[in-house]
Design a protein around this motif. Structure first.
Motif, PDB file in Angstrom:
ATOM      1  N   TYR A 182       0.510  -1.971   2.724  1.00 39.09           N
ATOM      2  CA  TYR A 182       0.297  -3.416   2.633  1.00 39.09           C
ATOM      3  C   TYR A 182       0.359  -3.995   4.041  1.00 39.09           C
ATOM      4  CZ  TYR A 182       1.324  -8.349   1.767  1.00 39.09           C
ATOM      5  OH  TYR A 182       1.306  -9.720   1.779  1.00 39.09           O
ATOM      6  N   TYR A 183      -0.653  -4.798   4.400  1.00 37.34           N
ATOM      7  CA  TYR A 183      -0.713  -5.431   5.721  1.00 37.34           C
ATOM      8  C   TYR A 183      -0.364  -6.896   5.555  1.00 37.34           C
ATOM      9  CZ  TYR A 183      -2.569  -6.807  10.293  1.00 37.34           C
ATOM     10  OH  TYR A 183      -2.714  -7.307  11.560  1.00 37.34           O
ATOM     11  N   ASP A 184       0.827  -7.253   6.012  1.00 33.91           N
ATOM     12  CA  ASP A 184       1.374  -8.581   5.729  1.00 33.91           C
ATOM     13  C   ASP A 184       0.582  -9.730   6.354  1.00 33.91           C
ATOM     14  OD1 ASP A 184       3.627 -10.192   4.570  1.00 33.91           O
ATOM     15  OD2 ASP A 184       3.856 -10.725   6.683  1.00 33.91           O
TER      16      ASP A 184
ATOM     17  N   ILE B  25      -4.346  -0.640  -8.729  1.00 29.28           N
ATOM     18  CA  ILE B  25      -3.977  -1.652  -7.742  1.00 29.28           C
ATOM     19  C   ILE B  25      -4.233  -3.050  -8.285  1.00 29.28           C
ATOM     20  CG2 ILE B  25      -4.572  -2.611  -5.473  1.00 29.28           C
ATOM     21  CD1 ILE B  25      -5.045   0.307  -4.565  1.00 29.28           C
ATOM     22  N   MET B  26      -5.372  -3.260  -8.917  1.00 30.83           N
ATOM     23  CA  MET B  26      -5.674  -4.581  -9.465  1.00 30.83           C
ATOM     24  C   MET B  26      -4.696  -4.964 -10.582  1.00 30.83           C
ATOM     25  SD  MET B  26      -8.099  -5.942  -7.750  1.00 30.83           S
ATOM     26  CE  MET B  26      -7.367  -5.122  -6.326  1.00 30.83           C
TER      27      MET B  26
ATOM     28  N   SER C 296       4.666  -0.065  -6.392  1.00 28.81           N
ATOM     29  CA  SER C 296       3.484   0.607  -6.930  1.00 28.81           C
ATOM     30  C   SER C 296       2.789   1.452  -5.865  1.00 28.81           C
ATOM     31  CB  SER C 296       2.504  -0.428  -7.487  1.00 28.81           C
ATOM     32  OG  SER C 296       3.059  -1.120  -8.587  1.00 28.81           O
ATOM     33  N   LEU C 297       2.656   0.911  -4.641  1.00 25.06           N
ATOM     34  CA  LEU C 297       2.001   1.655  -3.567  1.00 25.06           C
ATOM     35  C   LEU C 297       2.812   2.883  -3.179  1.00 25.06           C
ATOM     36  CD1 LEU C 297       0.656  -1.192  -1.244  1.00 25.06           C
ATOM     37  CD2 LEU C 297      -0.569   0.102  -3.006  1.00 25.06           C
TER      38      LEU C 297
ATOM     39  N   GLY D 234       4.058  -4.715 -14.976  1.00 24.66           N
ATOM     40  CA  GLY D 234       3.473  -4.380 -16.261  1.00 24.66           C
ATOM     41  C   GLY D 234       3.091  -2.923 -16.413  1.00 24.66           C
ATOM     42  N   MET D 235       2.942  -2.211 -15.315  1.00 25.69           N
ATOM     43  CA  MET D 235       2.555  -0.806 -15.389  1.00 25.69           C
ATOM     44  C   MET D 235       3.039  -0.098 -14.129  1.00 25.69           C
ATOM     45  SD  MET D 235      -1.264   0.900 -15.454  1.00 25.69           S
ATOM     46  CE  MET D 235      -1.562   0.485 -17.161  1.00 25.69           C
ATOM     47  N   ASN D 236       3.684   1.059 -14.298  1.00 32.08           N
ATOM     48  CA  ASN D 236       4.061   1.861 -13.134  1.00 32.08           C
ATOM     49  C   ASN D 236       3.105   3.041 -13.000  1.00 32.08           C
ATOM     50  OD1 ASN D 236       4.946   3.956 -14.888  1.00 32.08           O
ATOM     51  ND2 ASN D 236       6.968   2.988 -15.043  1.00 32.08           N
TER      52      ASN D 236
END
Length: 212
Positions: free
Chosen positions: A110-112, A155-156, A89-90, A164-166
């Motif tokens: 994304y920061y792991d 994002i949420m 998504s990101l 569920g959504m692209n």
């Protein structure tokens, strides 16, 4: 301009930034050179983001200018089961703002270590010509507010409902909304279960923790 501020452009820049952030986002606090604001009621979900700004050295030792680093945390404590779809998504979101239908600034990532979703943008600053950058900074912060408000929902949803959504689905939704600033219109177009899914997911959209 006060004489001591003229002699200290970093201090002058910090004061200008604080005023701008307070005007756009509300309260702004400073800690060890980092300006920090919490931005509430973003998107249909009413999410919260943290905006942090710091003046850093140049990208390289020989770089002529320092940079303003804008770091915005959208969410933390990302559940492991949502991570694979979140990264996809990101990537789609970065395409949309860099070369797609909704141009913007920065890069989503994304920061792991802290399981965070964030947006990062660096702006070079000529400290000998601060007046020439003031409008640029104000313009960026206004664009950042719009990006937070528009993409918080995507994002949420990506976190609450993996797969569920692209990004294409989300852009189609945005195309159906004639006034993106009208939350009531956005809510009427979007699926009714959107808020329920987010609330039931256990994701903390109210208190994301920053990593700086």
């Amino acid at each position: 301009m006060a004489k001591n501020e003229a002699a200290n452009p970093a201090k002058e820049l910090g004061n200008v930034l604080r005023d701008m952030m307070e005007e756009l986002f509300g309260e702004c606090i400073e800690n060890d050179g980092v300006l920090r604001s919490r931005v509430d009621n973003l998107g249909v979900v009413g999410g919260q983001a943290i905006v942090e700004v710091i003046l850093e050295g140049g990208l390289r030792k020989e770089a002529p200018y320092p940079v303003l680093h804008f770091h915005t945390t959208f969410a933390d404590k990302v559940p492991e089961e949502a991570l694979a779809d979140l990264l996809i998504s990101l990537n789609g979101l970065n395409h949309v703002i860099s070369a797609g239908a909704f141009p913007g600034f920065g890069t989503f990532a994304y920061y792991d270590p802290l399981a965070q979703v964030y947006l990062s943008y660096r702006m070079p600053i000529n400290m000998n010509d601060l007046d020439g950058h003031i409008d640029d900074i104000r313009y960026y912060l206004a664009c950042l507010y719009e990006q937070m408000d528009i993409f918080m929902d995507f994002i949420m949803f990506a976190l609450a409902n993996p797969g569920g959504m692209n990004i294409s689905d989300y852009m189609e939704y945005l195309d159906e909304v004639s006034d993106l600033s009208d939350l009531q219109e956005r809510m009427s177009v979007f699926q009714e279960e959107f808020e329920n899914i987010v609330k039931e997911s256990g994701i903390d959209t109210e208190n994301p923790e920053a990593d700086s």
